[in-house]
Motif scaffolding. Structure first.
Motif, PDB file in Angstrom:
ATOM      1  N   LYS A   4      41.659  44.001  30.941  1.00  0.00           N
ATOM      2  CA  LYS A   4      40.142  44.396  30.248  1.00  0.00           C
ATOM      3  C   LYS A   4      40.882  43.635  28.431  1.00  0.00           C
ATOM      4  O   LYS A   4      39.730  43.597  28.553  1.00  0.00           O
ATOM      5  CB  LYS A   4      39.462  45.745  30.754  1.00  0.00           C
ATOM      6  N   CYS A  55      25.809  38.275  37.152  1.00  0.00           N
ATOM      7  CA  CYS A  55      26.695  38.765  36.401  1.00  0.00           C
ATOM      8  C   CYS A  55      26.367  37.380  34.973  1.00  0.00           C
ATOM      9  O   CYS A  55      25.809  35.764  35.306  1.00  0.00           O
ATOM     10  CB  CYS A  55      28.216  38.069  36.300  1.00  0.00           C
ATOM     11  N   LYS A  93      36.827  40.082  47.444  1.00  0.00           N
ATOM     12  CA  LYS A  93      37.924  40.271  46.594  1.00  0.00           C
ATOM     13  C   LYS A  93      38.789  40.960  47.187  1.00  0.00           C
ATOM     14  O   LYS A  93      39.832  41.897  46.618  1.00  0.00           O
ATOM     15  CB  LYS A  93      36.766  42.059  46.813  1.00  0.00           C
ATOM     16  N   ASN A  99      41.767  45.501  39.316  1.00  0.00           N
ATOM     17  CA  ASN A  99      41.152  44.982  37.915  1.00  0.00           C
ATOM     18  C   ASN A  99      40.617  43.820  37.546  1.00  0.00           C
ATOM     19  O   ASN A  99      39.783  43.389  36.571  1.00  0.00           O
ATOM     20  CB  ASN A  99      41.965  44.961  36.933  1.00  0.00           C
ATOM     21  N   ASP A 100      40.648  42.775  38.115  1.00  0.00           N
ATOM     22  CA  ASP A 100      39.583  41.505  38.740  1.00  0.00           C
ATOM     23  C   ASP A 100      38.513  41.552  38.317  1.00  0.00           C
ATOM     24  O   ASP A 100      37.643  42.258  38.747  1.00  0.00           O
ATOM     25  CB  ASP A 100      40.689  40.451  39.572  1.00  0.00           C
ATOM     26  N   GLU A 101      37.323  41.311  37.372  1.00  0.00           N
ATOM     27  CA  GLU A 101      36.548  41.367  37.147  1.00  0.00           C
ATOM     28  C   GLU A 101      35.744  39.681  36.986  1.00  0.00           C
ATOM     29  O   GLU A 101      36.389  38.549  36.383  1.00  0.00           O
ATOM     30  CB  GLU A 101      35.879  41.654  36.160  1.00  0.00           C
TER      31      GLU A 101
END
Length: 540
Positions: A4, A55, A93, A99-101
């Protein structure tokens, strides 16, 4: 490491209107797992942009995808751009890291996902695809090798790999195939190029001349500013691990480019936050490098510019809450926080002790500490006016006034508490003596960034800025926490000279009481009192 961190780096400033319900820019929209599997069979390599209708940040990627698509249309062979809305195709997914966004970009080659980690720039994305298509460049002459091993001017982080493979075939487990597989993982290393030499006659000639290679099967790793490293490929080893461990220098600035290298190494990372404009930066880094040499097999050492807003956020995230620079903290993947005590002296010995304690698990802070102003400490400095970074140039560096400044920290710094009554008394007494050309200030570095010419590797620090010598190096007080010594130090080094009275650290009433008590002592006792309260012949 926390991915992040670098999500903040890829914010695109382009404004774009897009329909959140439909991300249409691309060759194909993936709508089902069956369609995805068929598309993967038909296309050995393609680019995949993953978005989501909820998003809003995904909208900023749309102009980039448009530019990427235009470039892909000019390439041979044509690499396709697929799109997937994760809110509709949830199966994606399972191919993504935990932790990929979104928004996120992948290259998919032979069904395997390779995440794009660099800045969101269409040229860089296309280069990433190109590297995925041709991960290794074949070099056929000494001139080509020479040029390949010469990094571009001005790029200090450029990394070059060249494998010289003499005894090999084209089997799936051959050295060349292993090298190609490892090279796939390097596609995100933007400042890295990978080459291979298979011409046996050329390899034999270079080996005989001892140019570049000591073995017929060699891997040469070249990095600007460092000696080349060579691996004997005939020996059993983990090729990817060797490349990642040697792909970074002893101490480097952390960038999106080398971030992937450090991530691949998998060792704990100690980050030093610096002010890049501070004239003492090289000195701080030199101390850091000396520690790094002792622990490089266990810890990776990097630095960042702590004055940048994004890095200030990173500092707070790993437990550093003040404006003090330099500052250090470990960046770990398991949620633990190990900050170096802010304001503690930056020395080789103290940092080495800190690293040793970390390795021995002697201390651990679970939560990021909050910074709260210390009301009691503020009371201790009540007679000392404050200078801020905004007023520093005018009040301290303006010519005509001798200025004394205490740099202290109101955040967990015991020395700042200890010196408070002494320095406050100094400020109060100089104010009472009314020396019109002398000013005394304090600056709380826990909430104020310091000037680039001021060295605050030890907190608290006292500096004198002479009236007509407002340029570094400034005069630093290194004596005891003694009011009289500090006052005589100031008297000695000011430009606008003045003469202190007897026992200057005492008010008139205190001085009268002192002389009265002294007169009643024996001659020997009076001499001792004079040494402590009157004699100014200190080694200042």
């Amino acid at each position: 490491m926390d991915l992040k961190w670098f999500a903040l780096l890829i914010a695109v400033t382009l404004s774009a209107d897009c329909v959140l319900e439909n991300f249409a820019i691309g060759d194909v929209n993936i709508t089902s797992e069956a369609q995805f599997k068929n598309f993967t069979k038909e296309n050995e390599l393609f680019l995949l942009g993953v978005s989501a209708k909820w998003c809003k940040n995904c909208c900023h990627y749309e102009p980039i995808y448009k530019q990427v698509l235009e470039v892909l249309d000019t390439l041979t062979p044509r690499i396709k751009l697929a799109r997937a809305d994760i809110s509709k195709t949830n199966f994606i997914k399972k191919f993504m890291a935990e932790n990929d966004e979104v928004p996120v970009i992948y290259a998919v080659k032979k069904g395997k996902f390779y995440k794009y980690h660099d800045y969101v720039n269409f040229a860089k994305i296309v280069n990433f695809v190109d590297r995925m298509y041709l991960p290794v460049i074949t070099l056929k002459s000494e001139e080509e090798i020479e040029k390949f091993l010469t990094p571009p001017e001005g790029n200090n982080n450029y990394l070059t790999l060249v494998a010289f493979i003499y005894d090999d075939d084209d089997a799936d487990d051959s050295l060349a195939k292993q090298y190609e597989k490892v090279s796939m993982a390097l596609a995100n290393w933007v400042n890295c190029q990978v080459g291979i030499v298979r011409d046996k006659a050329l390899i034999k000639e270079l080996k005989q001349r001892e140019k570049w290679i000591p073995y017929l099967n060699s891997l040469v790793l070249s990095k600007r500013g460092a000696d080349d490293k060579v691996l004997d490929l005939a020996l059993p080893q983990n090729l990817g691990n060797w490349i990642t461990r040697n792909g970074v220098g002893l101490v480097e600035e952390l960038t999106p480019y080398n971030y992937q290298v450090y991530k691949g190494i998998g060792l704990p990372m100690l980050i030093m936050f610096l002010d890049k404009n501070n004239v003492n930066m090289d000195e701080y880094l030199d101390i850091f490098k000396k520690v790094a040499r002792d622990f490089e097999d266990h810890i990776k050492f990097v630095w960042l510019d702590g004055t940048e807003e994004i890095n200030k956020q990173r500092k707070r995230k790993i437990g550093l809450v003040t404006e003090i620079l330099p500052s250090l903290a470990f960046n770990l993947a398991d949620g633990r926080i190990y900050p170096y005590l802010e304001g503690k002296p930056i020395t080789r010995e103290s940092i080495a002790e800190f690293v040793t304690e970390f390795l021995e698990n002697k201390h651990s802070v679970k939560n990021v500490p909050d910074y709260k102003p210390d009301i009691e400490l503020e009371k201790k400095y009540k007679d000392t006016p404050i200078v801020t970074r905004e007023t520093f140039d005018e009040l301290v560096l303006g010519e005509g006034f001798d200025v004394v400044v205490l740099f202290y920290s109101s955040h967990k710094n015991q020395e700042s508490y200890t010196i408070a009554p002494y320095f406050n008394k100094l400020a109060k007494r100089y104010g009472e003596l009314e020396f019109t050309n002398l000013r005394v200030y304090r600056m709380d570095v826990a909430i104020q960034s310091v000037h680039k010419f001021v060295k605050t590797d030890t907190i608290p620090s006292i500096y004198l800025f002479p009236a007509f010598h407002k340029h570094p190096p400034y005069i630093r007080y290194t004596g005891d926490m003694d009011v009289l010594r500090m006052m005589f130090f100031v008297e000695k080094y000011v430009d606008v000279k003045f003469e202190l009275p007897d026992v200057p650290h005492l008010s008139p009433d205190e001085a009268e009481e002192y002389w009265d008590k002294k007169s009643k002592l024996t001659p020997e006792q009076q001499q001792e009192e004079a040494k402590r309260h009157e004699i100014r012949h200190f080694d200042l």
